[in-house]
Enzyme design. Sequence first.
Site, PDB file in Angstrom:
ATOM      1  N   ASP A 120       0.805  -1.219   0.000  1.00  0.00           N
ATOM      2  CA  ASP A 120       0.000   0.000   0.000  1.00  0.00           C
ATOM      3  C   ASP A 120       0.844   1.279   0.000  1.00  0.00           C
ATOM      4  OD1 ASP A 120      -1.088  -2.321   1.344  1.00  0.00           O
ATOM      5  OD2 ASP A 120      -2.866  -1.154   1.803  1.00  0.00           O
ATOM      6  N   HIS A 159      -0.016  -2.835   6.420  1.00  0.00           N
ATOM      7  CA  HIS A 159       1.053  -1.833   6.291  1.00  0.00           C
ATOM      8  C   HIS A 159       2.353  -2.196   6.993  1.00  0.00           C
ATOM      9  CE1 HIS A 159      -1.707   1.807   5.111  1.00  0.00           C
ATOM     10  NE2 HIS A 159      -2.107   0.669   4.564  1.00  0.00           N
ATOM     11  N   GLU A 181      -4.371   1.950  -2.749  1.00  0.00           N
ATOM     12  CA  GLU A 181      -5.618   2.398  -2.140  1.00  0.00           C
ATOM     13  C   GLU A 181      -5.465   3.488  -1.077  1.00  0.00           C
ATOM     14  OE1 GLU A 181      -8.037   0.154   0.313  1.00  0.00           O
ATOM     15  OE2 GLU A 181      -6.525   0.076   1.872  1.00  0.00           O
ATOM     16  N   ASN A 235     -10.262  -1.817   0.656  1.00  0.00           N
ATOM     17  CA  ASN A 235     -11.469  -1.265   1.274  1.00  0.00           C
ATOM     18  C   ASN A 235     -11.611   0.249   1.114  1.00  0.00           C
ATOM     19  OD1 ASN A 235      -9.174  -1.539   3.169  1.00  0.00           O
ATOM     20  ND2 ASN A 235     -10.480  -0.412   4.576  1.00  0.00           N
ATOM     21  N   HIS A 236     -10.515   0.945   0.788  1.00  0.00           N
ATOM     22  CA  HIS A 236     -10.593   2.400   0.599  1.00  0.00           C
ATOM     23  C   HIS A 236     -10.709   2.808  -0.869  1.00  0.00           C
ATOM     24  CE1 HIS A 236     -10.029   3.505   4.750  1.00  0.00           C
ATOM     25  NE2 HIS A 236      -8.936   2.765   4.842  1.00  0.00           N
TER      26      HIS A 236
END
Length: 267
Positions: free
Chosen positions: A8, A181, A39, A68-69
């Site tokens: 990410d 992350h 994302e 999800n984002h």
Amino acid sequence: MRILFLGDVVGISGCSKLTSNLLNEIDKNKIDFVIVNGENAAVQGVGLTKEICKDFFNCGVDVITTGNHVWDQKEIMEFIDKEERLLRPKNLFEPAPGKGFQIYKIKNDIKIGVLNLMGNVFMKKCEDVFAASQKFLKENEMKKDFDLLVVDFHGEITSEKNAIGHLFDGKATLVVGTHTHIPTNDARILNNGTGYQTDAGMCGDYDSVIGMNKENSLNRFLKKNSVKHFPATGDATLCGVIVDCDIKTGLAIDIKSYVYGDQLKNI
């Protein structure tokens, strides 16, 4: 065939590190194909924009996955329908803009399938990821429909990621987790030949709380004055995995964690 998968990308620091260094890293590491989870790339630390996508493609990224984002920057909902190199989780409740799986043809007519999935535990509601995965495997077969398959599993818990890895073992080239992350030190080839790492980590400022400003995050945990989470802006580190692939079998020959930057070191 060598694939680089990056975790990410978070905020301005992650984007800057990626766009400034990726082309050199591709050349140095002899990378043939690059997948990046984008994302969290927007300045707010959630979602991504059309311009960010274009910047990523211009600096050597071949495919952008999400999680999800994905819809947090609303402009992406229209762009994703037009851009096949941008994916959203395949098991989002339908109908949803964009696609969760795509096949990309590169040099020597090699076909790389990229599948974006999202977990069910502690995440936004989506279709059962194991049912969706089984359905995908019934409808798609490596060396028949594509030469290589990379699975980005965007999930919260390690057990769910482990299970997906084993479900795809021998049926995918690489299964790698995103979302938490923090890079895990478990890059390996599973029993049936699939490269695996529980989480790729992030491309962002590690002097933070998973990419977010550490002082503000601490205040939120301590129930002191704080604002909505926002990204840390120090020098970023790029994290992910590099997998060497056997074109004949579609499986992994070798896998290693990838770290570029001063905040973390490869073990």
